[in-house]
Design an enzyme around this catalytic site. Structure first.
Site, PDB file in Angstrom:
ATOM      1  N   LYS A 133       0.847  -1.202   0.000  1.00  0.00           N
ATOM      2  CA  LYS A 133       0.000   0.000   0.000  1.00  0.00           C
ATOM      3  C   LYS A 133       0.883   1.252   0.000  1.00  0.00           C
ATOM      4  O   LYS A 133       2.094   1.161   0.272  1.00  0.00           O
ATOM      5  CB  LYS A 133      -0.911  -0.019   1.234  1.00  0.00           C
ATOM      6  N   TYR A 143      17.517  31.461   5.293  1.00  0.00           N
ATOM      7  CA  TYR A 143      16.274  32.113   5.733  1.00  0.00           C
ATOM      8  C   TYR A 143      16.278  32.327   7.241  1.00  0.00           C
ATOM      9  O   TYR A 143      16.592  31.418   8.008  1.00  0.00           O
ATOM     10  CB  TYR A 143      15.060  31.246   5.401  1.00  0.00           C
TER      11      TYR A 143
END
Ligand code: PLP
Length: 392
Positions: free
Chosen positions: A55, A280
């Protein structure tokens, strides 16, 4: 140092070792300890079949190439969560039974039939809808999902006999199996696993259930490795196939081989004086003359921003710390202590066997999560390169 980058040429990629997946699947086969109660000859040779769980696109590593490799060495079928995932397997040449762990939604009944899927059933309304879409002469095989103590999906233990009586009256459906899921198998010392196993066994022994000769399944990876008494007729290994320990943060030996390595290459090197702010928010300031390497990978690839000023990567057998914030497409490493590092050099974000390698388990602990989540979140845009044999 090699300079070859596989795949599309993007210098950041995953290597997925199919030989290791095969090794891990064979370990599940070897562990298959229970005796089948229905006498079918399973892939484990003792009647216990191993159905790999692929899955979520094979826990992020690629369901089709992995399922193809396992089909070639005799996996009898597969488990997925969604119809879309089953469709991808059929498109990729998977021909055996595909078991649908999470069932299907209203409107998806004819796809269940057309794709030849075996859904887990946990409500009667879904069974009735499916019955209306399924051909009477070729009934859909379904597995009854029972809640033996997970407190999640499934019929209550006390409802099962009644539900089975109703299901056997529905045309177009044939109940072939019964399955349940364990809540605490990953912590082998806990008593809940035995309690769930007893409840499940008790159910199978009720005469009106026993006479249906259903194939029974309870075991996930942790139960396959640590609880042979949970094996019943077929096993559902997921994380172990992908080399992750289901027991993490417990570090017990599992015999599993790591499957995934996450690699990149240095994009740029620069030297900056002491006292320079980086990235940043200027969350890191150099405290010495510093050599920095820019790595072309970021949170858009699934590298957590949480590892800003925390994570490390391995190059030249040494670890270099992530400095400043992890960006969407770039991460900065401090390579001052690795003077031989150059533009184009290989950097390992996770996996591999060089000195200083960062295992899937260590990466999980940095992120305060489990190996399952780390591999499921590897970004879709990372090229996946499959190694080992001619399985694809
Ligand atoms: C995902 C899943 C598994 C596989 O679990 P692992 O812990 O990854 O082995 C087994 N059974 C069900 C019902 C699942 O949803």
């Amino acid at each position: 140092m090699d300079t070859q980058t596989p795949g599309s040429g993007r210098p950041t990629w995953l290597e997925i070792d199919l030989e290791a997946v095969v090794h891990n699947f064979n370990l599940a086969r070897k562990k298959a300890g229970g005796q089948s109660r229905v006498g079918t000859q399973g892939s484990a040779g003792n009647g216990v079949e191993v159905f790999p769980v692929v899955k979520a696109d094979g826990y992020g590593l690629g369901a089709v190439p992995i399922a193809r490799a396992l089909q070639q060495i005799g996996a009898p079928g597969f488990c997925v969560a969604l119809i879309k995932e089953a469709e991808a397997l059929r498109g990729g040449g998977i021909t055996g039974p595909i078991r649908l762990l999470s069932g299907f939604s209203p409107g998806e009944e004819s796809r269940v039939v057309d794709l030849g899927l075996e859904p887990f059933l946990y409500d009667l309304a879904a069974a009735r809808r499916l019955s209306q879409h399924a051909p009477q002469e070729r009934p859909v095989a379904v597995h009854l999902k029972v809640d033996t103590g997970m407190g999640r999906l499934g019929f209550g233990v006390e409802e099962v006999a009644e539900v089975l009586a109703e299901l056997t009256r529905l045309p177009g459906i044939r109940v072939v199996g019964i399955a349940s899921h364990l809540a605490c198998a990953d912590e082998p010392q806990r008593p809940e696993t035995a309690a769930q196993t007893d409840r499940f066994s008790g159910l199978l022994q009720q005469p009106e259930i026993a006479r249906l000769q259903l194939t029974a399944s309870l075991a996930n990876s942790a139960a396959i490795l640590a609880h042979p008494e949970t094996h019943f007729d077929w096993l559902r290994p997921g994380i172990m196939l992908y080399g992750g320990s289901p027991f993490f943060p417990d570090t017990r030996e599992t015999g599993l081989k790591p499957v995934v390595t996450w690699l990149s290459r240095i994009l740029q090197v620069k030297e900056l004086p002491s006292g320079t702010a980086i990235g940043y928010g200027h969350t890191f300031t150099t405290s010495r003359p510093t050599r920095l390497a820019q790595i072309p990978v970021g949170y858009a690839d699934g590298y957590p921003r949480f590892l800003s000023n925390r994570g490390m990567m391995t190059l030249h057998g040494c670890r270099a710390p992530v400095v400043g914030r992890v960006c969407m497409d770039l991460i900065t490493l401090d390579i001052t202590d690795i003077p031989q590092a150059r533009v184009g050099d290989r950097v390992t974000l996770m996996g591999g066997s060089e000195a200083g390698a960062i295992s899937l388990e260590e990466m999980s602990s940095w992120q305060q999560t489990i190996p399952y989540e780390v591999i499921c979140r590897l970004g879709k845009r990372l090229p996946r390169h499959y190694l080992g044999g001619d399985w694809t």
